[in-house]
Design a protein around this motif. Structure first.
Motif, mmCIF file in Angstrom:
data_model
loop_
_atom_site.group_PDB
_atom_site.id
_atom_site.type_symbol
_atom_site.label_atom_id
_atom_site.label_comp_id
_atom_site.label_asym_id
_atom_site.label_seq_id
_atom_site.Cartn_x
_atom_site.Cartn_y
_atom_site.Cartn_z
ATOM 1 N N VAL A 54 40.198 38.228 45.782
ATOM 2 C CA VAL A 54 40.419 37.038 44.943
ATOM 3 C C VAL A 54 40.216 37.404 43.474
ATOM 4 C CG1 VAL A 54 39.511 34.764 44.332
ATOM 5 C CG2 VAL A 54 39.866 35.354 46.727
ATOM 6 N N GLY A 67 41.514 30.644 40.323
ATOM 7 C CA GLY A 67 41.605 31.119 41.707
ATOM 8 C C GLY A 67 40.258 31.222 42.385
ATOM 9 N N PRO A 68 39.289 31.924 41.782
ATOM 10 C CA PRO A 68 37.957 31.976 42.392
ATOM 11 C C PRO A 68 37.334 30.596 42.581
ATOM 12 C CG PRO A 68 38.159 33.711 40.763
ATOM 13 C CD PRO A 68 39.395 32.856 40.648
ATOM 14 N N PHE A 71 38.887 28.869 45.632
ATOM 15 C CA PHE A 71 38.403 29.490 46.869
ATOM 16 C C PHE A 71 36.965 29.080 47.155
ATOM 17 C CE2 PHE A 71 36.031 33.089 48.758
ATOM 18 C CZ PHE A 71 36.588 33.044 50.030
ATOM 19 N N LEU A 102 46.204 39.159 51.926
ATOM 20 C CA LEU A 102 46.002 39.269 50.482
ATOM 21 C C LEU A 102 45.870 40.728 50.063
ATOM 22 C CD1 LEU A 102 45.709 37.865 47.801
ATOM 23 C CD2 LEU A 102 43.265 37.520 48.273
ATOM 24 N N PHE A 121 44.431 30.313 48.783
ATOM 25 C CA PHE A 121 42.992 30.505 48.566
ATOM 26 C C PHE A 121 42.203 29.356 49.180
ATOM 27 C CE2 PHE A 121 43.794 33.034 44.405
ATOM 28 C CZ PHE A 121 44.108 34.159 45.153
ATOM 29 N N ALA A 159 33.632 37.632 42.267
ATOM 30 C CA ALA A 159 35.044 37.436 41.953
ATOM 31 C C ALA A 159 35.298 37.503 40.446
ATOM 32 C CB ALA A 159 35.533 36.094 42.508
#
Length: 204
Positions: A54, A67-68, A71, A102, A121, A159
């Motif tokens: 990620v 993104g992190p 997730f 991924l 995610f 991440a």
């Protein structure tokens, strides 16, 4: 970066770290809940590999936190779903498969960004979080809250740290090779776990 990931993988796979920090017993205090939360995503090698991926994916975007954050938010929701008594079928298979997918995308140099990536995610995060939830079944509310805080913090640190390191390196040919090497290591970890799950279904 690749060397660091391999070192973490070796340490996490060692017998001393292969068990939950609470020895398999649900945390009974907030302190133990926090320790368990900080440790679980690190000693779970498949989870650690996905968190690193990620971060690598985020390094290729202009907004490295989104993104992190998506997730991690989904992992929190997945844990709460588990605690609510909802069962996710084949959760460990999905976790391993998410690492493979991924990892393969990033190894082949694909850009993982946009709404589709964030949805992926979130989907993966629900299953990773559901798996985390098993560690606090039977705990009181305060240890559970501390556990959630712990694993959210450690996931974000990993991440975001990977994203920062990778974003500084992807502008060079050597940096791209290292990023793909890290993705390859994570992909390999995912394949090992996926094969293990397949063997469990095949041989009981």
């Amino acid at each position: 970066m690749t060397r660091l990931l391999i070192l973490v993988a070796v340490l996490a796979a060692s017998p001393a770290l292969a068990h939950h920090v609470s020895g398999g017993v649900a945390p009974q205090t907030a302190f133990h809940g926090l320790l368990s939360g900080l440790a679980h995503p690190v000693i779970g090698l498949d989870h650690l590999a996905f968190i690193v991926l990620v971060g690598l994916a985020a390094a290729g975007t202009h907004r490295r936190i989104v993104g992190p954050a998506v997730f991690i938010g989904a992992t929190l929701a997945g844990t709460l779903v588990h605690l609510a008594g909802v069962t996710f079928p084949l959760a460990e298979v999905v976790v391993a498969a998410s690492v493979v997918v991924l990892g393969a995308l990033l190894f082949h140099g694909r850009q993982v960004r946009g709404a589709v990536a964030l949805s992926g995610f979130a989907f993966a995060g629900l299953f990773h979080g559901w798996a985390y939830g098993g560690a606090v079944i039977g705990s009181a509310p305060m240890p559970i809250v501390a556990y959630l805080i712990g694993f959210a913090l450690v996931q974000f640190a990993i991440a975001a740290g990977v994203a920062r390191l990778a974003s500084a390196a992807v502008g060079t040919a050597e940096g791209l090779i290292r990023a793909r090497g890290a993705a390859a290591v994570c992909l390999g970890i995912g394949l090992v776990f996926l094969v293990e799950q397949a063997e469990r279904f095949a041989f009981g």
